[in-house]
Write an enzyme that holds these catalytic residues in place. Structure first.
Site, PDB file in Angstrom:
ATOM      1  N   THR A 111      17.125  81.578 -10.573  1.00  0.00           N
ATOM      2  CA  THR A 111      17.749  80.805 -11.633  1.00  0.00           C
ATOM      3  C   THR A 111      19.255  80.940 -11.442  1.00  0.00           C
ATOM      4  O   THR A 111      19.737  82.027 -11.134  1.00  0.00           O
ATOM      5  CB  THR A 111      17.351  81.355 -13.024  1.00  0.00           C
ATOM      6  OG1 THR A 111      15.933  81.291 -13.147  1.00  0.00           O
ATOM      7  CG2 THR A 111      18.015  80.584 -14.133  1.00  0.00           C
ATOM      8  N   CYS A 112      19.981  79.851 -11.614  1.00  0.00           N
ATOM      9  CA  CYS A 112      21.434  79.885 -11.529  1.00  0.00           C
ATOM     10  C   CYS A 112      21.982  79.166 -12.755  1.00  0.00           C
ATOM     11  O   CYS A 112      21.634  78.014 -12.994  1.00  0.00           O
ATOM     12  CB  CYS A 112      21.930  79.219 -10.245  1.00  0.00           C
ATOM     13  SG  CYS A 112      23.720  79.269 -10.052  1.00  0.00           S
ATOM     14  N   VAL A 113      22.808  79.871 -13.511  1.00  0.00           N
ATOM     15  CA  VAL A 113      23.367  79.268 -14.716  1.00  0.00           C
ATOM     16  C   VAL A 113      24.873  79.494 -14.767  1.00  0.00           C
ATOM     17  O   VAL A 113      25.379  80.517 -14.324  1.00  0.00           O
ATOM     18  CB  VAL A 113      22.719  79.821 -16.006  1.00  0.00           C
ATOM     19  CG1 VAL A 113      21.251  79.446 -16.086  1.00  0.00           C
ATOM     20  CG2 VAL A 113      22.885  81.318 -16.109  1.00  0.00           C
TER      21      VAL A 113
END
Length: 132
Positions: A111-113
């Site tokens: 996940t990349c936020v």
């Protein structure tokens, strides 16, 4: 009756020293939970903050995680899940260029936020879960 799994805190000299109340990693039931890691070298110095170089920061973060996993009896090939926190999503490609060199196939789930702010105003912070 078998004994309950033991939760073990891990501190490594192959990664940045910490100055807050948390463990660098926790080993539990065959898994390693690595805390969010910032681009700080083993001497406690921030890497490539001014001028900001997100690729150098990403390299330092992943180097720290790799050393920590090694001290836990694991390595980057055993990483199952990664969470990447970025200050600016425009850095996504530059981060990926470095990130891809650290993980063999199959790559871990991820996940990349984008976040409003990271500790010490760094550009990237990464945490992960790995198998022992």
């Amino acid at each position: 009756m078998s004994a309950a799994p033991v939760k073990e805190s891990v501190f490594s000299k192959k990664t940045a020293p910490i100055g807050a109340p948390y463990s660098q990693a926790i080993k539990f039931n065959g898994l390693i939970f690595v805390s969010g890691t910032c681009p700080i070298d083993t001497e406690g110095n921030l890497v490539a903050v001014e001028p900001k170089d997100v690729q150098k920061q990403t390299h330092q973060v992943l180097k720290n995680i790799s050393g920590l996993l090694e001290d836990c009896g694991s390595d980057m090939s055993k990483v199952l899940k990664v969470n990447v926190f970025v200050k600016d999503m425009n850095d996504f490609k530059a981060i990926n260029d470095v990130y891809a060199t650290y993980f063999p196939d199959p790559k871990p789930t991820r996940t990349c936020v984008e976040v409003a702010r990271l500790p010490l105003d760094v550009a990237v912070e990464i945490e992960c879960i790995a198998a022992q």
